[in-house]
Write a protein that holds these residues in place. Sequence first.
Motif, mmCIF file in Angstrom:
data_model
loop_
_atom_site.group_PDB
_atom_site.id
_atom_site.type_symbol
_atom_site.label_atom_id
_atom_site.label_comp_id
_atom_site.label_asym_id
_atom_site.label_seq_id
_atom_site.Cartn_x
_atom_site.Cartn_y
_atom_site.Cartn_z
ATOM 1 N N HIS A 8 0.845 -1.196 0.000
ATOM 2 C CA HIS A 8 0.000 0.000 0.000
ATOM 3 C C HIS A 8 0.880 1.245 0.000
ATOM 4 O O HIS A 8 1.876 1.317 0.721
ATOM 5 N N ASP A 9 0.501 2.229 -0.809
ATOM 6 C CA ASP A 9 1.295 3.454 -0.951
ATOM 7 C C ASP A 9 0.833 4.507 0.060
ATOM 8 O O ASP A 9 -0.269 5.037 -0.023
ATOM 9 N N PHE A 10 1.733 4.831 1.015
ATOM 10 C CA PHE A 10 1.487 5.869 2.010
ATOM 11 C C PHE A 10 2.435 7.055 1.838
ATOM 12 O O PHE A 10 2.663 7.818 2.767
ATOM 13 N N SER A 11 3.008 7.222 0.656
ATOM 14 C CA SER A 11 4.147 8.131 0.498
ATOM 15 C C SER A 11 3.780 9.597 0.294
ATOM 16 O O SER A 11 4.662 10.463 0.342
ATOM 17 N N PHE A 12 2.518 9.914 0.052
ATOM 18 C CA PHE A 12 2.113 11.256 -0.374
ATOM 19 C C PHE A 12 2.738 12.353 0.505
ATOM 20 O O PHE A 12 3.372 13.286 0.023
ATOM 21 N N ARG A 13 2.566 12.245 1.822
ATOM 22 C CA ARG A 13 2.990 13.323 2.722
ATOM 23 C C ARG A 13 4.501 13.525 2.747
ATOM 24 O O ARG A 13 4.986 14.580 3.164
ATOM 25 N N GLY A 14 5.246 12.527 2.312
ATOM 26 C CA GLY A 14 6.698 12.630 2.351
ATOM 27 C C GLY A 14 7.331 13.010 1.033
ATOM 28 O O GLY A 14 8.564 13.069 0.932
ATOM 29 N N MET A 15 6.510 13.274 0.015
ATOM 30 C CA MET A 15 7.052 13.606 -1.297
ATOM 31 C C MET A 15 7.320 15.104 -1.405
ATOM 32 O O MET A 15 6.688 15.907 -0.721
ATOM 33 N N PRO A 16 8.246 15.512 -2.277
ATOM 34 C CA PRO A 16 8.595 16.928 -2.403
ATOM 35 C C PRO A 16 7.642 17.687 -3.325
ATOM 36 O O PRO A 16 8.061 18.289 -4.317
ATOM 37 N N GLY A 17 6.362 17.639 -3.020
ATOM 38 C CA GLY A 17 5.396 18.374 -3.815
ATOM 39 C C GLY A 17 4.246 17.496 -4.274
ATOM 40 O O GLY A 17 4.369 16.273 -4.399
ATOM 41 N N ILE A 18 3.117 18.136 -4.532
ATOM 42 C CA ILE A 18 1.904 17.422 -4.916
ATOM 43 C C ILE A 18 2.050 16.753 -6.282
ATOM 44 O O ILE A 18 1.619 15.613 -6.477
ATOM 45 N N ASP A 19 2.658 17.445 -7.251
ATOM 46 C CA ASP A 19 2.793 16.877 -8.591
ATOM 47 C C ASP A 19 3.701 15.649 -8.587
ATOM 48 O O ASP A 19 3.413 14.645 -9.257
ATOM 49 N N THR A 20 4.786 15.724 -7.838
ATOM 50 C CA THR A 20 5.688 14.571 -7.728
ATOM 51 C C THR A 20 4.981 13.395 -7.078
ATOM 52 O O THR A 20 5.130 12.247 -7.504
ATOM 53 N N ALA A 21 4.206 13.680 -6.030
ATOM 54 C CA ALA A 21 3.468 12.621 -5.343
ATOM 55 C C ALA A 21 2.482 11.935 -6.275
ATOM 56 O O ALA A 21 2.306 10.712 -6.234
ATOM 57 N N ALA A 22 1.829 12.722 -7.132
ATOM 58 C CA ALA A 22 0.846 12.154 -8.057
ATOM 59 C C ALA A 22 1.514 11.244 -9.078
ATOM 60 O O ALA A 22 1.033 10.135 -9.356
ATOM 61 N N ALA A 23 2.623 11.701 -9.654
ATOM 62 C CA ALA A 23 3.332 10.895 -10.652
ATOM 63 C C ALA A 23 3.905 9.635 -10.019
ATOM 64 O O ALA A 23 3.817 8.537 -10.585
ATOM 65 N N SER A 24 4.495 9.780 -8.850
ATOM 66 C CA SER A 24 5.045 8.630 -8.142
ATOM 67 C C SER A 24 3.946 7.651 -7.766
ATOM 68 O O SER A 24 4.098 6.427 -7.910
ATOM 69 N N GLY A 25 2.818 8.197 -7.288
ATOM 70 C CA GLY A 25 1.708 7.328 -6.916
ATOM 71 C C GLY A 25 1.176 6.538 -8.084
ATOM 72 O O GLY A 25 0.790 5.367 -7.939
ATOM 73 N N ALA A 26 1.147 7.152 -9.266
ATOM 74 C CA ALA A 26 0.704 6.434 -10.461
ATOM 75 C C ALA A 26 1.693 5.328 -10.815
ATOM 76 O O ALA A 26 1.292 4.234 -11.242
ATOM 77 N N ALA A 27 2.977 5.595 -10.641
ATOM 78 C CA ALA A 27 3.988 4.576 -10.926
ATOM 79 C C ALA A 27 3.812 3.363 -10.015
ATOM 80 O O ALA A 27 3.944 2.213 -10.454
ATOM 81 N N HIS A 28 3.515 3.593 -8.745
ATOM 82 C CA HIS A 28 3.228 2.493 -7.812
ATOM 83 C C HIS A 28 2.055 1.653 -8.318
ATOM 84 O O HIS A 28 2.068 0.418 -8.219
#
Length: 511
Positions: A194-214
Amino acid sequence: MTTIAPEITTASVTAALFETDAYKLGHIHMYPKGTTQVLSNFTNRGSRIEGVDHVVHFGLQAFLQNYCIERFAPFFAADEDEAVAEYAEGLIATLGPNNIGTDHVRALHRRGYLPLIFRAIPEGTRVPLLVPSVTVESTEREFFWLVNYIETALSASIWHPSTVATIADKYRGILDDAAEKTGTAPGFVDWQLHDFSFRGMPGIDTAAASGAAHLLSFKGSDSLGAMDFVRRYYNSAFGAENGQILGSIPASEHAVMCASGPEGEEETFRSILEANPAGNISLVSDGYDLWKVLQVILPNLKDVIMAREGNTVIRPDSGDPADIVCGTRTRPGAVHTAEVKTMERNPAYFGVIELLDAEFGHTINDAGYKVLNKVRVMYGDSITAERAVDMTSRLEKMGYASENLVMGVGSFTYQYNTRDTFSSAIKVTHIVVEGEGRNVFKDPATAKGAKRSATGRLAVILGEDGELKLIEKATPEQEEASLLQPVWANGQFIRRQSFADVRAVLGNIAS
């Protein structure tokens, strides 16, 4: 009470042109005189992750839509003189008086699109190291300078999603292997990381792209921004229906579990369970004393838990994950003394899984492994690939199916990486000067071949061993047959993939 109205500012229409390295602003005059064409490639040249020698290609389509079309739209829509004047102002502010000029930017504005062609391997492909996944080439003589001008934005946009997709793919292999060994259905693995990484990413756009990769390898995620990323850039209209992009379950957090203090903890558990009589639900259990929760609170609530339609997921998120879940006695090389150990006296010795089993029991699956009744375990802190292997292998040795455990990963897994994780780089391989093609490469003597880049026009083929191979100095016939196929040219997509299609190429999630 006095309120202050927000200041209204005028957005820059040349913002996309300044999303590059400052030193590139003057490159137009640094290429050989008479240069009319440039070809570059994006390649992952090495790996800092043990056992990983392929990188999952992902993120190019989003870059093309977001940067090459959407971010340049204000520039092309603006008045020509105003746009050029704004560019000139930024140029002088950055480099001071200079001889770069603005004629090339005026010409680009008049063109109304980026005169480039991108060729790429299908997204979702595991591309071997040293094999390019993307090439970009100028399509018109006077815009040769644009190829490496946009290198910075291209690199920044795709190295991280590709890196995250590759790390998720590694986890998928670990969990698929554990599932196969212990009789767990492959479909369960879709939800096991499960992906819980959002709050630790360096920005909302990065979190979204990373989350899609997961989500190329798993469906479980709380990074909801990834859903909009997929809808915007990998819409089902481009191909097959995307199906479920991500999913989660109702879950508590420490703010909820600790709101009534230690004396109210049992009532907090009870009220949450009674308010959610059906469906899986996850409850943080380490707010105070995990072992009290397992040995006192949950037994007191056994009737409620057993009556629910769905599993109650216990989340013990403090301590060494494998020791907490599986017990200290399962440590590799652990020494077992003659001291009498009981669950009442030393619960940590037995661990969460066996304590739950003692209270709620289990069934045996077709492979002969135990599956807990009505309860599961979720550990979402300090998980690494190595710990995932440790935890699943310990469970197997204990006789428990891997489906008893779900793991969560955060920003340590997906953000604690750099472009050097896979040595991702964009390099020029071919230019045309005065009508003559030149093969270009770098090979620093001080790097002893470690930084030698590909050269010439490039093609990628499928070798007899089923592996992708790079052909340097490719002929027109080899380029025509290359797996590097046009995906975008001169402001228009030639080929698009839905998210379902990218998932299908990778092959971790069944359609």
